[in-house]
Motif scaffolding. Structure first.
Motif, PDB file in Angstrom:
ATOM      1  N   PRO A   1       0.800  -1.226   0.000  1.00 45.23           N
ATOM      2  CA  PRO A   1       0.000   0.000   0.000  1.00 45.23           C
ATOM      3  C   PRO A   1       0.835   1.280   0.000  1.00 45.23           C
ATOM      4  N   GLU A   2       1.984   1.256   0.691  1.00 48.08           N
ATOM      5  CA  GLU A   2       2.852   2.445   0.712  1.00 48.08           C
ATOM      6  C   GLU A   2       3.294   2.832  -0.713  1.00 48.08           C
ATOM      7  N   ALA A   3       3.727   1.841  -1.471  1.00 48.75           N
ATOM      8  CA  ALA A   3       4.164   2.109  -2.847  1.00 48.75           C
ATOM      9  C   ALA A   3       2.970   2.482  -3.723  1.00 48.75           C
ATOM     10  N   TRP A   4       1.835   1.869  -3.493  1.00 45.52           N
ATOM     11  CA  TRP A   4       0.611   2.179  -4.244  1.00 45.52           C
ATOM     12  C   TRP A   4       0.255   3.661  -4.063  1.00 45.52           C
ATOM     13  N   GLU A   5       0.265   4.093  -2.804  1.00 46.09           N
ATOM     14  CA  GLU A   5      -0.112   5.484  -2.502  1.00 46.09           C
ATOM     15  C   GLU A   5       0.855   6.459  -3.164  1.00 46.09           C
ATOM     16  N   TRP A   6       2.127   6.120  -3.144  1.00 47.86           N
ATOM     17  CA  TRP A   6       3.120   7.006  -3.760  1.00 47.86           C
ATOM     18  C   TRP A   6       2.904   7.090  -5.267  1.00 47.86           C
ATOM     19  N   TYR A   7       2.680   5.942  -5.875  1.00 46.64           N
ATOM     20  CA  TYR A   7       2.417   5.855  -7.325  1.00 46.64           C
ATOM     21  C   TYR A   7       1.193   6.715  -7.670  1.00 46.64           C
ATOM     22  N   HIS A   8       0.162   6.590  -6.859  1.00 54.89           N
ATOM     23  CA  HIS A   8      -1.088   7.306  -7.106  1.00 54.89           C
ATOM     24  C   HIS A   8      -0.923   8.813  -6.915  1.00 54.89           C
ATOM     25  N   ARG A   9      -0.282   9.174  -5.798  1.00 50.21           N
ATOM     26  CA  ARG A   9      -0.203  10.593  -5.430  1.00 50.21           C
ATOM     27  C   ARG A   9       0.862  11.325  -6.226  1.00 50.21           C
ATOM     28  N   VAL A  10       2.074  10.748  -6.287  1.00 49.37           N
ATOM     29  CA  VAL A  10       3.195  11.479  -6.870  1.00 49.37           C
ATOM     30  C   VAL A  10       3.229  11.299  -8.394  1.00 49.37           C
ATOM     31  N   VAL A  11       3.135  10.056  -8.862  1.00 48.59           N
ATOM     32  CA  VAL A  11       3.207   9.828 -10.313  1.00 48.59           C
ATOM     33  C   VAL A  11       1.893  10.241 -10.979  1.00 48.59           C
ATOM     34  N   GLY A  12       0.773   9.848 -10.389  1.00 47.79           N
ATOM     35  CA  GLY A  12      -0.525  10.081 -11.029  1.00 47.79           C
ATOM     36  C   GLY A  12      -1.214  11.352 -10.572  1.00 47.79           C
ATOM     37  N   ASP A  13      -0.545  12.167  -9.763  1.00 50.20           N
ATOM     38  CA  ASP A  13      -1.117  13.420  -9.269  1.00 50.20           C
ATOM     39  C   ASP A  13      -2.535  13.247  -8.728  1.00 50.20           C
TER      40      ASP A  13
END
Ligand code: ATP
Ligand code: MG
Length: 646
Positions: A389-401
């Motif tokens: 989930p930590e990596a998922w959230e980063w992917y969603h928030r930072v990469v996918g804005d």
């Protein structure tokens, strides 16, 4: 732990092919009337001779037999290329982005048609016939896709071997497939470094007892030894053949390819996929999972040496007339911004990568991402391992804005295509869950005795019935196919993965069943403990295994890689143990934490826990097959540190 739920964004509800209601209706039909559903869906490809039978499958261990559309005939290259020529001949089929950001190429469907036909005639000129096996050992250059499609065009069976594999691994695969033709390049280029592919192929050919032909594609123009009679340069022989090559008429169940699994669990298996069902399944999943519409630019970062590259760089996208991006390089060359720069350069809308890449880029911080725009992005995807989930959230928030849904797609080399996944217009997302089954897929979670469990539960993941993209056999060893997948839980396909189903019917892959730890009678998925560790701000990666423990039966042994700049210490060790206790509970407290600068991974980036288990058990002499490791020296370091700590 509370689970966050992400609703379907409103723009997605408007644009997507499917919403929750249409998903439910189609899913219901697909599992109650598979003949009707798949009979209709199979019309998404052209058939030379129409099929009259749809599904003919048996999971009976005395007679495992899987056939779809068996009396129909077609050709995969026709469907991926020729049938698009009248409508989209001038559309770009493949965008190629080289290792060096200055290198790129665009290939239209018309150009692809000419190139594939020519390559097919080169193979014919070297004596390749329908049913012959051809080994492809190429870097990520367009010729890799061209060579695969050339085989499909003439009915040869390709076996793609990842360009990072050693001569030994390549030799084993050439021998197992009894392949007399190898296609390679002078050298490969990855992250600015050269890979001696032709030299490796020469060594492998010798070890395999010789091959008749090595076709060499020029990539770096390095001078490589050419053995007269056996070796030919592709560009030279291509000039001597015509660019006209009709498609061979193939039965739906004729083999399309063999692909050896990556070996995280033992001796590689030659997974065999066939023609009709595989193409229907990769086409339908590519369309709905990525919500692919005409004109979208789609990028899957996998290598064609893995099944993800077969199904979701080449066959699924091209069957759908898509524009598919093929990337030669690595995520951190020339800098950690490379993925995001490529997205901006080619205006990529759909981006599909692996958790190992996401975790590595996350470690480099937000800045390399934030300096790029990524405004073309609409959808993100993940495959290969459970995404914590930590990596998922980063992917969603930072990469996918915070704008792009993430499709966490669970599947295997054996399944041919995606089996459990969100659909972006239909599925609410829970970080870390692959969510719900795709059409035609009936997941079953069973207890150790094989009884299917109902409602929220945890156990081994099986699939109750066949779907068109399923592997048909282990090449040359049907008995091994039956033993591996159909005898543990009779009457079902056993995936080897552990899984939990929650109160909403969502599926959470907990890792491989071999990786479940039993601590004082409590079953714990290694993925859960790893996710807790990785959620700690100082931890970049973690791998958890069980080891024999006098009191608890099994203890928890955690290998932890720290963020760059962090130093191992006793205080940090205690802090991490306390952290896991707080995150999951006292039962999950690691008994041992070994700080490790690197973890042993397969060349596709997956952690090889079976080796870590042996090290934790002090069985250094018996580490098993390590030939598919990306960096074998990592193991020596781990063993030395383990011994030093005793
Ligand atoms: P081998 O079978 O040789 O040991 P492998 O299983 O790593 O190798 P693949 O077929 O590439 O080879 O990987 C499939 C496995 O990867 C699945 O069984 C599962 O364990 C894991 N996996 C893939 N995608 C996901 C996902 N989205 N979530 C969780 N696990 C995943
Ligand atoms: Mg596997």
């Amino acid at each position: 732990m509370t689970v966050k739920v992400y609703d379907v964004p409103s723009e997605w509800a408007n644009r997507a092919f499917l919403n929750d209601e249409t998903y439910q209706a189609m899913y219901h039909r697909s599992v109650t009337d598979p003949d009707g559903f798949w009979g209709e869906q199979a019309r998404r490809i052209d058939w030379f001779k129409p099929f009259t039978k749809v599904k003919n499958t048996s999971y009976d261990p005395h007679n495992v037999s899987i056939k779809w559309f068996e009396d129909g005939t077609t050709n995969v290259a026709h469907n991926c290329i020729d049938r698009h020529l009248s409508t989209r001949g001038d559309q770009v089929a493949i965008i190629w982005e080289g290792d060096d950001p200055k290198d790129d190429r665009k290939i239209t469907y018309k150009e692809l048609h000419a190139e594939v036909s020519r390559f097919a005639n080169v193979l014919k000129a070297r004596g390749v016939k329908k049913g012959d096996r051809v080994t492809i050992y190429l870097p990520m250059i367009p010729e890799a896709a061209v060579a695969m499609l050339a085989c499909a065009r003439i009915g040869a069976v390709h076996s793609v071997v990842f360009g990072g594999f050693s001569p030994d691994s390549l030799a084993g695969r050439i021998e197992d497939a009894k392949s007399s033709v190898v296609i390679t390049a002078d050298e490969g280029l990855r992250g600015g470094r050269k890979v001696p592919l032709k030299a490796n192929a020469d060594a492998a050919a010798t070890r395999a007892g010789g091959v008749d032909t090595i076709v060499v594609v020029r990539r770096t123009n390095a001078a490589v030894p050419m053995q007269a009679g056996r070796d030919v340069y592709y560009d030279e022989i291509a000039k001597t053949v015509s660019a006209d090559c009709p498609c061979e008429e193939m039965g739906a169940e004729d083999p399309l390819f063999i692909l050896y699994t990556s070996g995280s669990t033992g001796r590689p298996k030659g997974v065999l996929h066939t023609t009709g069902g595989y193409l229907v399944y990769t086409s339908i999943t590519h369309q709905y999972v990525f919500d692919y519409h005409d004109g979208d630019i789609y990028w899957c970062t996998a290598d064609v040496g893995w099944v993800t590259g077969h199904s979701y760089i080449v066959y699924g996208p091209l069957a759908n007339g898509a524009t598919t991006l093929m990337f030669e390089g690595v995520p951190n060359y020339p800098s950690n911004s490379r993925f995001w720069e490529v997205i901006d350069k080619h205006k990529v809308n759909i981006f599909y990568t692996a958790p190992t890449a996401i975790r590595a880029l996350m470690q480099a911080g937000d800045a390399p991402v934030k300096k790029t725009s990524r405004e073309s992005l609409r959808l993100l995807g993940s495959v290969g391992e459970p995404i914590n989930p930590e990596a998922w959230e980063w992917y969603h928030r930072v990469v996918g804005d915070d704008r792009c849904p993430i499709v966490d797609t669970w599947w295997q080399t054996e399944t041919g295509g995606i089996l459990i996944t969100p659909l972006p217009g239909a599925t609410k997302l829970k970080p870390g869950s692959a969510t719900r089954p795709f059409f035609g897929v009936v997941p079953q979670i069973v207890d150790p005795a094989g009884n299917p469990l109902e409602g929220p539960c945890e156990g081994s993941l099986c699939i109750a019935d066949s779907w068109p993209g399923q592997m048909r056999t282990v090449y040359g060893d049907h008995e091994r196919f039956v033993q591996t997948y159909f005898s543990t839980y009779v009457g079902r396909y056993f995936t080897g993965d552990g899984c939990r189903r929650d109160e909403d019917g969502y599926y959470w892959i907990t890792g491989r069943v071999d990786d479940v730890i039993n601590v004082a009678g409590h079953r714990l998925g290694t993925a859960e403990v790893e996710s807790a560790l990785v959620a700690h701000p100082k931890v970049s990666e973690a791998a958890v295994v069980g080891y024999p423990h006098d009191i608890k039966g099994q203890g928890i042994y955690a290998y932890v890689t720290l963020m760059s700049g962090q130093q191992p210490s006793e205080e940090l060790r205690a802090e991490l143990v306390a952290w896991v206790r707080k995150e999951i509970g006292p039962i999950a407290s690691p008994d041992v934490i070994q700080f490790a600068p690197g973890l042993p991974k397969t060349r596709s980036g997956k952690i090889m826990r079976r080796i870590l288990r042996k090290i934790a058990e002090n069985e250094f002499g018996n580490l098993g097959d390590t030939s598919t490791l990306a960096d074998p020296t990592v193991v020596d370091d781990l063993v030395n540190n383990r011994q030093a700590s005793q």
